[in-house]
Design an enzyme around this catalytic site. Structure first.
Site, PDB file in Angstrom:
ATOM      1  N   ASP A  61      48.960  41.974  39.736  1.00 19.28           N
ATOM      2  CA  ASP A  61      49.024  41.609  41.165  1.00 19.28           C
ATOM      3  C   ASP A  61      50.430  41.733  41.764  1.00 19.28           C
ATOM      4  O   ASP A  61      50.915  40.806  42.429  1.00 19.28           O
ATOM      5  CB  ASP A  61      48.530  40.170  41.387  1.00 19.28           C
TER       6      ASP A  61
ATOM      7  N   GLU B 151      38.748  41.708  46.155  1.00 17.68           N
ATOM      8  CA  GLU B 151      39.919  40.842  46.237  1.00 17.68           C
ATOM      9  C   GLU B 151      41.147  41.686  46.603  1.00 17.68           C
ATOM     10  O   GLU B 151      41.053  42.883  46.870  1.00 17.68           O
ATOM     11  CB  GLU B 151      40.156  40.153  44.886  1.00 17.68           C
TER      12      GLU B 151
END
Length: 362
Positions: free
Chosen positions: A42, A239
């Site tokens: 991420d 996401e």
């Protein structure tokens, strides 16, 4: 005379060969060196204070034996409750990586630690960063709250006076601590638009919202249309939202598929407004069985003053079996004549060095 010219020519030739050899070595190190930093996911990249900075999720499936965490009684109680994946209990801090050139990286451990966020206990994920109001802010998710949970968790805000931290909790409570429109409060991305408006995109469990934040980043405010939590979920969204603006067009990007397998990848949509509606274009980053699988949850770096773009993302190295074993990578991102993002060519080593110039630094 001839010998002098010959010596000069030889020296120039050898110097050129040495430079070429150095360039060949340096030119193939961006992704490789990022991968060597350890298990991270991420990533969000920025240019802060004359350096590139990446803020990722720590994704090592094993605890760091050199770091001994202490938890308050409230944090201990939260950690003793239901946790979906035991590895989430290891996610209690953030590291940062800095580089002058996208090739040589320095690790800054524990720039934000759970001890400085009283309401957080685990599952500290996916920070987004901004330099504003004289401070550096990290907005992050913690505690992996579910729809029926009654304890605190969600998206928080931390602040520091330099990019390396230490960051400390700025609010004493989550900025967004509940579900709206079905969106789990995780995976925030903050963007300041050209008119000064500050937008936060976020959401997991297949839903994505956009909200507008107050100038001091302390609360959600109404947007021009009066909405507070506006759902902008595109088809196949999972996401990891991220938004860029280029030539007046907003590119809303996200990750889709299952983050633990080869279906994971990045897709995008376009709009002329930061809040949509967004029209899906397609998927641009996918598994390459020769390089890595499950690439996604990315960020984008724009080199100021140019039309040069890079995508920074995580991926699973070939041969790994633990879903937490993710590493970082960087590759070039290009646009076609119609302003569409071309499919990303995932490489083993990434692009070459790109030093930060004074004009590009804050």
């Amino acid at each position: 005379m001839y010998r002098s010219v010959l010596r000069t020519t030889l020296r120039q030739g050898l110097s050129s060969l040495a430079l070429l050899a150095f360039a060949a070595t340096a030119w193939s190190q961006a992704s490789a060196n990022l991968e060597k930093q350890g298990y991270y996911a991420d990533p969000e990249i920025h240019i802060f204070d004359g350096q590139y900075w990446i803020y990722p999720t720590t994704s090592d499936p094993k605890p760091d034996p050199s770091h001994h965490e202490s938890f308050s009684p409230d944090q201990t109680r939260l950690r003793e409750g239901h946790v979906i994946h035991p590895v989430y209990l290891l996610h209690t801090s953030f590291d940062a990586l800095s580089s002058p050139d996208l090739v040589h990286w320095t690790k800054h451990p524990y720039v934000l630690d759970v001890k400085d966020v009283a309401w957080a206990a685990y599952a500290m994920w996916a920070p987004t960063a901004i330099h504003i109001n004289g401070g550096y802010y990290l907005i992050f998710a913690a505690n992996d709250i579910q729809k029926n949970d009654t304890f605190q968790g969600g998206i928080g805000v931390a602040v520091a006076d330099n990019p390396a931290g230490p960051f400390v909790d700025a609010l004493g409570h989550p900025l967004i601590g509940e579900f709206h429109n079905g969106a789990q409060p995780i995976d925030p991305f903050i963007m300041k638009d050209d008119d000064g408006s500050i937008y936060l995109y976020y959401g997991g469990q297949g839903h994505c919202n956009v909200v507008q934040l107050s100038p001091d980043l302390t609360h959600v405010i109404a947007m021009k249309d009066g909405s507070m939590y506006k759902e902008i979920t595109p088809k196949d969204y999972t996401e990891g939202p991220f938004v860029i603006k280029r030539k007046g067009v907003y590119y809303f990007m996200w990750s889709e598929g299952d983050w633990g397998d080869s279906s994971y990848g990045v897709a995008y949509a376009k709009s002329t407004s930061p809040t949509g509606p967004f029209e899906r274009v397609g998927k641009i980053l996918s598994t390459d069985p020769k390089i890595a699988f499950g690439p996604g949850h990315h960020s984008v770096l724009h080199i100021p003053g140019t039309d040069d773009w890079y995508i920074v993302y995580h991926r699973h190295p070939l041969g790994t079996t633990d879903i937490a074993q993710r590493v970082l990578a960087i590759d070039e991102m290009h646009f076609d004549a119609n302003g569409n993002i071309e499919p990303i060519r995932m490489t083993a080593d990434g692009p070459g060095p790109r030093p930060v110039t004074k004009k590009q630094s804050e």
